[in-house]
Structure formats: C-alpha cells, structure tokens
Scaffold this motif. Structure first.
Motif, PDB file in Angstrom:
ATOM      1  N   HIS A 214      45.124  37.152  41.103  1.00  0.00           N
ATOM      2  CA  HIS A 214      44.290  38.210  40.547  1.00  0.00           C
ATOM      3  C   HIS A 214      42.868  37.708  40.306  1.00  0.00           C
ATOM      4  N   ASN A 215      42.652  36.420  40.542  1.00  0.00           N
ATOM      5  CA  ASN A 215      41.401  35.766  40.162  1.00  0.00           C
ATOM      6  C   ASN A 215      40.474  35.642  41.369  1.00  0.00           C
ATOM      7  N   ILE A 216      39.323  36.335  41.323  1.00  0.00           N
ATOM      8  CA  ILE A 216      38.395  36.336  42.455  1.00  0.00           C
ATOM      9  C   ILE A 216      37.841  34.938  42.713  1.00  0.00           C
ATOM     10  N   GLU A 217      37.449  34.238  41.655  1.00  0.00           N
ATOM     11  CA  GLU A 217      36.897  32.890  41.816  1.00  0.00           C
ATOM     12  C   GLU A 217      37.910  31.967  42.491  1.00  0.00           C
ATOM     13  N   GLU A 218      39.147  32.067  42.063  1.00  0.00           N
ATOM     14  CA  GLU A 218      40.197  31.226  42.630  1.00  0.00           C
ATOM     15  C   GLU A 218      40.357  31.503  44.123  1.00  0.00           C
ATOM     16  N   ALA A 219      40.405  32.770  44.483  1.00  0.00           N
ATOM     17  CA  ALA A 219      40.550  33.137  45.885  1.00  0.00           C
ATOM     18  C   ALA A 219      39.380  32.609  46.721  1.00  0.00           C
TER      19      ALA A 219
END
Length: 245
Positions: free
Chosen positions: A186-191
């Motif tokens: 759910h995490n944009i930064e992680e993706a």
C-alpha cells in the motif's frame, strides 16, 4: 528463469466481481509491485497465481505453461512471517526446500550469515525481533525451489526505520540472487524504491489502470528517497491512486 503472464483474468465471489480482465507480465529477474485501494483484489491475484483459486476467465502461465489452479508453482511470503514456533530459525528457513527433498544445510547457513542472522541458527521465533523474523521468512522464500516469489506486504507491520532497513536488505539480497518478484504494497515510496515497474489497480472490479516503468538506476540508496525526481514520481502515482478513490 521465471516469466509470469496473466491474460484476461476475471474472478467473482458469489455475486461480487473482484477482478475483470487483469493482464500483465513479470519478466525474468524483474521486480514488479502492485498498488491499489483496499479491497481491490491484490491478495486475490496472489491466491490465483498460487493456485488456491481458479480464475473464472483467462489464464496464468509460468514459463509458458499454464499454472491456473495448480499449487506449488511459486514461493509465497505473506504479511506475517508465519514461522513455526517449535522449529529453530534454521529449520524454518529450510522448510520450503525440505518439502521437496532439496534441503541444503550448508547453503541455508550461508544465507543466514548473509542476512545478518549468524549466531541465531538455533534460536526460536519468540527469541527474534520482527525484522529478524521477516528476514528468516524471506530466506525461506529464496531457498525454495520455485523461480517466482510473491511478497504480500511483508513489511507492513514494521516501524518506519526498520521497514527502510528491510527494504535495503531485500534489494541487496535480490540483486545477488535475481529472482523474479511480484510485490504487493500500500506504500507508494516502498513500491518506487524497490521496483522496476509499478502497476496501479482500479477499484473493484480491479483492472490494471496504469503501469509505471521506474527509471531509477540500480543499486539504489536511501538518498534517492529525498530527490526531486523521486518526489515527482511519488506525486504522479499518488494522483493516479487518488482518482480511483
């Protein structure tokens, strides 16, 4: 080698259409992430790839062979580490290879050492921190014989600092072993930080709304997270998600 292909996948549960016309590929040694609103069917996609569900329409192929409805074709790491409490760390990481009769104690010990868990081989899960348990679970995935690893929000329960450390550790190990990875978050930064490509799903029934090819070179350092280019990409994906909800 692992080339995954989903073509025209649709899935309903009773009267609820969850997936509609899902099509995408994961190429050999590629890291692909899936983003989407809660309840959009991300975990359902994993369950279909893993053979737990049969698609209503479409096909799923791994290296050109249909795996729709077939179990055992992928290595799967869920949100929780799912370590057996009665097994030591070493016994837990060898589980996947043990099931197919391919366990290699020496390779497992070397992997544990590389993961920074040397000295904990005989420790039990209750003696490990959250990050250590996640490392053990990922080692188990790498040691399993399946060529494709599906990771379902494996770092969601960790605090922000530990999460970043785990992301960097995952990238370092992945860059060495180059397994094909499909990652749900759910995490944009992680993706953005982890992936070669990011796919954004629509709301239910989920479709692939947009695909982003991430341009950042590898290896990646945490300093990337503060660059203007990274923030612009984060904004673009955020705006795409915001239009869905």
């Amino acid at each position: 080698m692992a080339e995954l292909s989903l073509t025209g996948i649709a899935k309903s549960f009773e009267d609820t259409r969850v997936l509609e016309g899902i099509s995408f590929d994961v190429h050999d040694a590629e890291f692909v992430s899936i983003l989407g609103p809660s309840g959009s069917g991300k975990s359902t996609i994993f369950n279909l790839i893993g053979g737990l569900y049969q698609p209503d329409e479409g096909d799923i192929k791994l290296d050109g062979e249909s795996i729709a409805g077939k179990r055992g074709s992928i290595s799967y790491m869920p949100q929780s580490p799912s370590l057996f409490p009665w097994r030591t760390l070493l016994d837990n990481v060898m589980l996947g290879s043990e099931i197919v009769g391919q366990q290699d104690r020496e390779a497992s010990l070397q992997m544990i050492e590389k993961a920074g868990l040397g000295g904990y081989e005989n420790a039990y899960p209750h003696q490990l921190s959250g990050g250590m348990k996640q490392r053990a679970a990922f080692i188990r995935s790498l040691l399993s014989p399946q060529p494709l690893i599906c990771l379902d929000e494996p770092f969601s329960a960790l605090d922000e600092f530990t999460r970043l450390e785990m992301q960097k550790w995952l990238l370092s190990l992945w860059s060495e072993y180059k397994r094909s990875v499909l990652f749900v978050t759910h995490n944009i930064e992680e993706a953005l930080f982890l992936s070669d490509r990011v796919m954004v799903l629509s709301d239910r029934p989920a479709r692939v709304k947009k695909e982003f090819k991430i341009p950042f070179e590898r290896p990646r350092d945490e300093s990337l997270l503060l660059t203007e280019e990274f923030l612009e990409w984060k904004k673009a994906i955020y705006n795409e998600l915001r239009m869905i909800t």
